[in-house]
Scaffold this motif. Structure first.
Motif, PDB file in Angstrom:
ATOM      1  N   GLY A   1      -3.229   5.365   4.549  1.00 28.79           N
ATOM      2  CA  GLY A   1      -3.549   4.815   3.218  1.00 28.79           C
ATOM      3  C   GLY A   1      -4.999   4.388   3.119  1.00 28.79           C
ATOM      4  N   GLY A   2      -5.237   3.116   2.736  1.00 24.07           N
ATOM      5  CA  GLY A   2      -6.602   2.605   2.627  1.00 24.07           C
ATOM      6  C   GLY A   2      -7.142   2.121   3.964  1.00 24.07           C
ATOM      7  N   GLY A   3      -6.337   2.162   4.999  1.00 21.91           N
ATOM      8  CA  GLY A   3      -6.807   1.801   6.349  1.00 21.91           C
ATOM      9  C   GLY A   3      -6.749   0.313   6.648  1.00 21.91           C
ATOM     10  N   GLY A   4      -6.127  -0.478   5.777  1.00 21.39           N
ATOM     11  CA  GLY A   4      -6.071  -1.936   5.982  1.00 21.39           C
ATOM     12  C   GLY A   4      -5.331  -2.306   7.265  1.00 21.39           C
ATOM     13  N   HIS A   5      -4.153  -1.738   7.462  1.00 18.47           N
ATOM     14  CA  HIS A   5      -3.395  -2.054   8.678  1.00 18.47           C
ATOM     15  C   HIS A   5      -4.118  -1.530   9.917  1.00 18.47           C
ATOM     16  CE1 HIS A   5       0.346  -2.535   6.043  1.00 18.47           C
ATOM     17  NE2 HIS A   5       0.149  -3.689   6.618  1.00 18.47           N
ATOM     18  N   THR A   6      -4.649  -0.313   9.790  1.00 20.99           N
ATOM     19  CA  THR A   6      -5.357   0.276  10.939  1.00 20.99           C
ATOM     20  C   THR A   6      -6.552  -0.579  11.350  1.00 20.99           C
ATOM     21  OG1 THR A   6      -4.660   2.558  10.756  1.00 20.99           O
ATOM     22  CG2 THR A   6      -6.908   2.229  11.466  1.00 20.99           C
TER      23      THR A   6
ATOM     24  N   ILE B   1      -2.743   8.771  10.598  1.00 19.14           N
ATOM     25  CA  ILE B   1      -2.261  10.011   9.963  1.00 19.14           C
ATOM     26  C   ILE B   1      -2.034   9.752   8.474  1.00 19.14           C
ATOM     27  CG2 ILE B   1      -0.358  11.694   9.938  1.00 19.14           C
ATOM     28  CD1 ILE B   1       0.245  10.806  12.855  1.00 19.14           C
ATOM     29  N   ASP B   2      -2.416  10.691   7.643  1.00 19.60           N
ATOM     30  CA  ASP B   2      -2.015  10.628   6.235  1.00 19.60           C
ATOM     31  C   ASP B   2      -1.889  12.051   5.704  1.00 19.60           C
ATOM     32  OD1 ASP B   2      -2.236   7.976   4.091  1.00 19.60           O
ATOM     33  OD2 ASP B   2      -1.868   9.984   3.279  1.00 19.60           O
ATOM     34  N   THR B   3      -0.951  12.219   4.804  1.00 14.64           N
ATOM     35  CA  THR B   3      -0.738  13.531   4.206  1.00 14.64           C
ATOM     36  C   THR B   3      -1.736  13.787   3.065  1.00 14.64           C
ATOM     37  OG1 THR B   3       0.999  14.945   3.306  1.00 14.64           O
ATOM     38  CG2 THR B   3       1.032  12.663   2.591  1.00 14.64           C
ATOM     39  N   ASP B   4      -2.409  12.724   2.642  1.00 12.00           N
ATOM     40  CA  ASP B   4      -3.355  12.797   1.529  1.00 12.00           C
ATOM     41  C   ASP B   4      -4.776  12.892   2.086  1.00 12.00           C
ATOM     42  OD1 ASP B   4      -4.996  12.378  -0.631  1.00 12.00           O
ATOM     43  OD2 ASP B   4      -3.964  10.578  -1.339  1.00 12.00           O
TER      44      ASP B   4
ATOM     45  N   GLY C   1      -1.973  15.162   8.106  1.00 10.06           N
ATOM     46  CA  GLY C   1      -0.668  15.757   8.380  1.00 10.06           C
ATOM     47  C   GLY C   1       0.430  14.853   7.885  1.00 10.06           C
ATOM     48  N   ASN C   2       1.654  15.325   8.099  1.00  8.28           N
ATOM     49  CA  ASN C   2       2.808  14.565   7.642  1.00  8.28           C
ATOM     50  C   ASN C   2       3.461  13.895   8.843  1.00  8.28           C
ATOM     51  OD1 ASN C   2       5.554  13.993   6.525  1.00  8.28           O
ATOM     52  ND2 ASN C   2       4.559  14.940   4.758  1.00  8.28           N
ATOM     53  N   PHE C   3       3.910  12.646   8.662  1.00 10.47           N
ATOM     54  CA  PHE C   3       4.514  11.982   9.826  1.00 10.47           C
ATOM     55  C   PHE C   3       5.821  12.656  10.247  1.00 10.47           C
ATOM     56  CE2 PHE C   3       5.625   8.750   6.369  1.00 10.47           C
ATOM     57  CZ  PHE C   3       6.948   9.148   6.219  1.00 10.47           C
ATOM     58  N   SER C   4       6.341  13.548   9.422  1.00  8.10           N
ATOM     59  CA  SER C   4       7.530  14.295   9.848  1.00  8.10           C
ATOM     60  C   SER C   4       7.178  15.315  10.936  1.00  8.10           C
ATOM     61  CB  SER C   4       8.194  14.987   8.657  1.00  8.10           C
ATOM     62  OG  SER C   4       7.298  15.888   8.063  1.00  8.10           O
TER      63      SER C   4
ATOM     64  N   LEU D   1       4.873   2.709  10.144  1.00 11.14           N
ATOM     65  CA  LEU D   1       4.973   3.464   8.885  1.00 11.14           C
ATOM     66  C   LEU D   1       5.059   2.445   7.752  1.00 11.14           C
ATOM     67  CD1 LEU D   1       7.667   6.288   9.475  1.00 11.14           C
ATOM     68  CD2 LEU D   1       5.199   6.413   9.868  1.00 11.14           C
ATOM     69  N   ASP D   2       4.142   2.552   6.817  1.00 12.62           N
ATOM     70  CA  ASP D   2       4.135   1.698   5.623  1.00 12.62           C
ATOM     71  C   ASP D   2       4.352   2.692   4.476  1.00 12.62           C
ATOM     72  OD1 ASP D   2       3.586  -0.199   3.682  1.00 12.62           O
ATOM     73  OD2 ASP D   2       1.426  -0.241   4.073  1.00 12.62           O
ATOM     74  N   LEU D   3       5.614   2.888   4.126  1.00 14.69           N
ATOM     75  CA  LEU D   3       6.011   4.068   3.342  1.00 14.69           C
ATOM     76  C   LEU D   3       5.531   4.042   1.885  1.00 14.69           C
ATOM     77  CD1 LEU D   3       9.609   4.201   4.812  1.00 14.69           C
ATOM     78  CD2 LEU D   3       7.757   5.794   5.338  1.00 14.69           C
TER      79      LEU D   3
ATOM     80  N   ASP E   1      -4.577   3.083  -4.200  1.00 14.57           N
ATOM     81  CA  ASP E   1      -5.585   4.090  -4.586  1.00 14.57           C
ATOM     82  C   ASP E   1      -4.900   5.239  -5.332  1.00 14.57           C
ATOM     83  OD1 ASP E   1      -7.843   2.937  -3.455  1.00 14.57           O
ATOM     84  OD2 ASP E   1      -7.360   3.730  -1.474  1.00 14.57           O
ATOM     85  N   GLN E   2      -3.747   5.652  -4.832  1.00 17.53           N
ATOM     86  CA  GLN E   2      -3.025   6.764  -5.475  1.00 17.53           C
ATOM     87  C   GLN E   2      -2.439   6.320  -6.810  1.00 17.53           C
ATOM     88  OE1 GLN E   2      -0.522   7.279  -2.080  1.00 17.53           O
ATOM     89  NE2 GLN E   2      -1.666   9.015  -1.280  1.00 17.53           N
ATOM     90  N   MET E   3      -1.811   5.146  -6.817  1.00 17.42           N
ATOM     91  CA  MET E   3      -1.152   4.648  -8.026  1.00 17.42           C
ATOM     92  C   MET E   3      -2.166   4.408  -9.159  1.00 17.42           C
ATOM     93  SD  MET E   3       1.718   3.819  -9.229  1.00 17.42           S
ATOM     94  CE  MET E   3       2.597   2.771 -10.361  1.00 17.42           C
TER      95      MET E   3
HETATM   96  C1  LIG Z   1       1.642   2.249   1.225  1.00 21.94           C
HETATM   97  S1  LIG Z   1       0.365   3.360   1.634  1.00 21.94           S
HETATM   98  C2  LIG Z   1      -0.191   2.776   3.185  1.00 21.94           C
HETATM   99  C3  LIG Z   1      -1.182   1.645   3.082  1.00 21.94           C
HETATM  100  C4  LIG Z   1      -1.804   1.293   4.413  1.00 21.94           C
HETATM  101  N1  LIG Z   1      -0.835   0.700   5.306  1.00 21.94           N
HETATM  102  C5  LIG Z   1      -2.981   0.380   4.243  1.00 21.94           C
HETATM  103  O1  LIG Z   1      -3.074  -0.624   4.974  1.00 21.94           O
HETATM  104  O2  LIG Z   1      -3.851   0.657   3.422  1.00 21.94           O
HETATM  105  C6  LIG Z   1       1.205   4.812   2.064  1.00 21.94           C
HETATM  106  C7  LIG Z   1       0.317   5.961   2.529  1.00 21.94           C
HETATM  107  O3  LIG Z   1       1.152   6.831   3.293  1.00 21.94           O
HETATM  108  C8  LIG Z   1       0.899   8.163   2.958  1.00 21.94           C
HETATM  109  N2  LIG Z   1       2.154   8.877   3.192  1.00 21.94           N
HETATM  110  C9  LIG Z   1       3.318   8.768   2.517  1.00 21.94           C
HETATM  111  N3  LIG Z   1       4.247   9.574   3.038  1.00 21.94           N
HETATM  112  C10 LIG Z   1       3.658  10.209   4.091  1.00 21.94           C
HETATM  113  C11 LIG Z   1       4.116  11.160   5.033  1.00 21.94           C
HETATM  114  N4  LIG Z   1       5.363  11.639   4.995  1.00 21.94           N
HETATM  115  N5  LIG Z   1       3.260  11.564   6.000  1.00 21.94           N
HETATM  116  C12 LIG Z   1       1.984  11.078   6.045  1.00 21.94           C
HETATM  117  N6  LIG Z   1       1.494  10.185   5.163  1.00 21.94           N
HETATM  118  C13 LIG Z   1       2.319   9.751   4.200  1.00 21.94           C
HETATM  119  C14 LIG Z   1       0.491   8.130   1.497  1.00 21.94           C
HETATM  120  O4  LIG Z   1      -0.315   9.248   1.201  1.00 21.94           O
HETATM  121  C15 LIG Z   1      -0.279   6.796   1.427  1.00 21.94           C
HETATM  122  O5  LIG Z   1      -1.635   6.994   1.641  1.00 21.94           O
END
Ligand SMILES: C[S@@+](CC[C@H](N)C(=O)[O-])C[C@H]1O[C@@H](n2cnc3c(N)ncnc32)[C@H](O)[C@@H]1O
Length: 321
Positions: A23-28, A44-47, A72-75, A97-99, A104-106
């Protein structure tokens, strides 16, 4: 829920952590701070837009090799770990995983997640994949749409909404978020303090477009494999019992996480009527959160979107050390 994530993940100097939803990298950023000076994060992020932003924001960690970014996708977690060589075969101490989607997307109407701002009906987390919400809304049958709204949105007006969409799209394709939200909300009183009448239907479309539930189900066993040091190229030298921390934002996701942890925390999965165990299943996890952890009032006040967050955590029971 940063404090709660850190409390359960317990990042330590030298540790190796995977943030599967950068996501925005806050947790990382917080994990990198806690595991300094030599701990590492695979983000990892799919976006790809999210990755590019974090690449700039946390450039110093990318440069010194403490943050590895992967699109990539966490799957596909096991494959990503293998391809990046993350951990050099030393095992991983934590996976987060913070699903769902990020602010930013919203907040970007061009991504099509918001019903409150007009934009293209997109909703793809990964914009390199072909299927958009507009494809579903204009291409799925009335029954398929009703199923999506019912199954992924738990929307009691699922059939009515599907019927309205089909009637409307016969006149012209529905390609924007605002007309769709108006169509769904038409005639439904929006009570003060209640969620917007289009909330559930939009959630359902987003889940369907991104196959969110299937991807989560596919990821969970891979997370445990990675924590146990069972992925290829990983010799499992970890001395720590690795932990997984997952934050879900709706009951469908939370149920998947809860049931997976409960199942993998049991030594036997045989039906109770059997006098002896024949399944041979051994617990792989210890549940750390019998009840989900929810955000405090202060966090909800400053970030109303956090109100439905539910955090669950588990620790592996065995590793290969
Ligand atoms: C709630 S945000 C995460 C915020 C992040 N923890 C932070 O501190 O900024 C969810 C992020 O997960 C990504 N995401 C959602 N499903 C995913 C998946 N299956 N694989 C990889 N990334 C995914 C989204 O694109 C989004 O950027």
């Amino acid at each position: 829920m940063l404090d709660e994530v850190l409390a359960y993940l317990q990042p330590k100097p030298g540790g190796l952590y995977i943030d599967g939803t950068l996501g925005g990298g806050g947790h990382t950023a917080a994990i990198l701070e806690r595991c300094a000076p030599d701990g590492k994060v695979l983000g990892i992020d799919t976006d790809s837009q999210a990755l590019a932003r974090v690449g700039e924001r946390l450039a110093e960690f990318v440069a010194n090799g403490r943050l590895i970014l992967a699109h990539g996708n966490f799957s596909d977690l096991a494959q990503i770990v293998e391809q990046t060589g993350f951990g050099d075969g030393k095992g991983v101490q934590g996976v987060l995983l913070d699903l769902g989607f990020s602010s930013d997307q919203m907040d970007n109407p061009d991504r099509g997640f918001a019903f409150s701002a007009d934009g293209p009906l997109d909703m793809r987390l990964n914009q390199e994949l072909p299927l958009t919400a507009a494809d579903l809304v204009n291409g799925a049958s009335e029954q398929e749409l009703a199923d999506i709204f019912w199954r992924y949105g738990e929307e009691s007006r699922a059939r009515q909404i599907a019927r309205r969409i089909v009637r409307e799209r016969e006149k012209a394709p529905i390609t924007r978020t605002a007309p769709l939200a108006a169509l769904i909300a038409a005639g439904v009183p929006h009570k003060h303090g209640a969620i917007h009448p289009a909330t559930r239907a939009f959630q359902a479309l987003r889940i369907a477009v991104n196959r969110e539930l299937e991807r989560l189900e596919t990821a969970l066993p891979q997370i445990v494999d990675v924590l146990e040091g069972k992925t290829k190229g990983d010799e499992g030298e970890s001395k720590e019992k690795g932990r997984m921390v997952i934050i879900a934002f709706h009951s469908l996701e939370d149920r998947i996480v809860k049931e997976y942890i409960r199942r993998e925390a049991k030594d036997c999965l045989c039906p109770p009527r059997l006098p002896v165990c024949v399944c041979g299943h051994k617990a792989r996890l210890r549940n750390l959160t019998n009840k989900p952890v929810t955000p405090g009032e202060q966090e909800i006040a400053s970030n109303p979107r956090a109100r439905s967050a539910k955090l669950r955590a588990a620790e592996i029971t065995q590793n290969n050390s």
